[in-house]
Design an enzyme around this catalytic site. Structure first.
Site: not given
Ligand code: TGC
Ligand code: FAD
Length: 394
Positions: A145, A374, A394
């Protein structure tokens, strides 16, 4: 001077650069068999299923009969297809609906693959033959979550208690979660990330279906909850050590999506081409209009480049030479192409395009999930950026 005829494009079945000629006879046969099944068994019911928020579970045994589950495995009663043949199967399934391809991607790449790659002999014997026949269904619990893009920071924990493991935490957005007989669950331990096979009915393990989705309505999406859920050490995948194990499963599922998205794109293109051939506006059918031709040409361009991309990706995979960043490029490119095609097709159909009678809006809505799951498009861009520069951003 060659006397051979040049390859011409069959407009309805775009294959502009003769992909067919790059396939083996077996690969063509596999594709055509699944294509017929999709036409006869899936297409007549999938629109109503999407509208009714229902996964067509009755089709799953037939998919097993076609050899779709564990398709590239050579043992445990599986079909042993090439990766290109497998990709073509995914393309045809997703021409039906992303929900059908999703079911197959999860069962194959996210459940049978990790059991085959990282499981004990006992786990393989128990699950793989049953899964190939669809007597058992699996799901894959990685996303949590608090955010799915960075699974390395997962909060689900497994702690060792004697010969057992006790799992606590939650997973969300899990395809087939409420349906599955077994969940492949990834949890952080004192030694790093580990994978566990948690069977339905294990005390402390519960599931709940996610309702009210606008996308992938003919697919089951769920939450998984682990409340001090105790499993024996024999439920751990012994070969899976570290985050690389679940990420290697994602590579398999992303590969199937890169092919599958082309099926959705082709369905939209074919629908809108048929419409443009018969819709008369300003005194002539739409195909006479320059902007309509430009939009159709753009669709064929995107489908053709996508086809050649995944064909070579599949051959590299067959040769054991495929790198996961190449899968990222293909998933990003082909899903983006399919989503753009679906949106343009929806527009070209006019008001008809918002009806469940037309497949383009269903594909368009599904592809909003496909571009997110994905690995989001951004994540794939950053994976490629890291591969190019050597710097993770990232
Ligand atoms: P990072 O340092 O990059 O990697 C850790 C180790 O794993 C290796 N690796 C991979 N191996 C195989 N395949 C891949 N795709 C791999 N990516 C990385 C890597 O070489 C390294 O190995 P080693 O030996 O050096 O330790 O890890 P990171 O934490 O920096 O993560 C990078 C990032 C952002 C790329 C990764 O976290 C990521 O891919 N995030 C996206 C998460 C995601 O895609 N989740 C999908 C959940 S499943 C799902 O959506 C199912 S939908 C199913 C359906 O219905 O079709
Ligand atoms: P977040 O990770 O919260 O991302 C939010 C936004 O931030 C995105 O736009 C993302 O691109 C962006 N972002 C992330 N990182 C960066 C960055 N570094 N820089 C800039 N922007 C960034 N998961 C499973 O484990 N198993 C399943 O079976 C499964 N099935 C699914 C089925 C459906 C229908 C859907 C919709 C999802 C499913 N998922 C599954 C979850 C899916 O993998 C995640 O939704 C996905 O990985 C993204 O995670 P998130 O939704 O938490 O978004």
């Amino acid at each position: 001077m060659s006397t051979k005829e040049p390859v011409r494009c069959n407009a309805e079945m775009p294959d502009y650069f003769d992909l067919d000629g790059l396939l083996t006879e077996d690969e063509r046969q596999v594709r055509d068999t699944v294509a017929r099944w999709v036409d006869e068994r899936a297409l007549p019911i999938i629109g109503p299923c999407f509208e009714a928020y229902r996964f067509p579970l009755e089709l799953v045994p037939e998919m097993a009969e076609l050899g779709i589950f564990g398709a590239t495995l050579h043992d445990y009663g599986c079909a042993g297809l090439t990766n290109v043949a497998y990709g073509l199967v995914m393309q045809e399934l997703e021409r039906g609906d992303s929900g059908l391809r999703s079911f197959a991607s999860v069962q194959n790449g996210l459940v049978m693959y990790p059991i085959h790659e990282y499981g004990s002999d006992e786990q393989k014997r128990r699950w793989l033959p049953a899964m190939a026949k669809a007597q058992a269904v699996g799901c894959f619990g990685l996303t949590e979550p608090d955010g799915g893009s960075d699974p390395g920071t997962m909060k689900t924990r497994a702690r060792r208690v004697g010969n057992d493991w006790v799992i606590s935490g939650a997973k969300i957005w899990i395809t087939n979660g409420t349906l599955a007989d077994v969940a492949v669950v990834w949890a952080m331990t004192d030694e790093g990330v580990r994978g566990f096979l948690v069977e339905k009915g294990t005390p402390g393990f519960t599931t709940r279906e996610i309702e009210h989705k606008f996308s992938l309505r003919a697919s089951i999406t769920s939450e998984l909850f682990f409340d001090e859920c105790r499993v024996p050490d024999s439920a751990r995948l012994p070969g899976a050590k570290g985050l690389g194990a679940p990420l290697s499963c994602l590579t398999q599922a992303r590969y199937s999506i890169a092919w599958g998205a082309l099926g959705a794109a082709q369905a939209c293109y074919r629908e809108v081409l048929a419409f443009a051939r018969q819709r008369v506006l300003f005194g002539e059918t739409l195909i006479h209009k320059q902007i309509i031709q430009q939009r159709l040409a753009d669709m064929v361009r995107q489908i053709t480049t996508g086809q050649l991309l995944v064909w070579q990706l599949g051959r590299l995979k067959d040769q054991g030479r495929m790198h996961h960043s190449q899968v990222s490029l293909a998933k990003w490119n082909n899903v983006r192409a399919a989503l753009d095609i679906a949106r343009v097709a929806r527009d070209m159909l006019g008001a008809n395009g918002i009806s469940v009678e037309c497949c383009s809006i269903r594909h368009m809505l599904n592809l909003e999930s496909v571009v997110t799951y994905e690995g989001t498009e951004t994540i794939h861009q950053l994976i490629l950026g890291r591969e190019i520069t050597g710097v993770g951003a990232f």
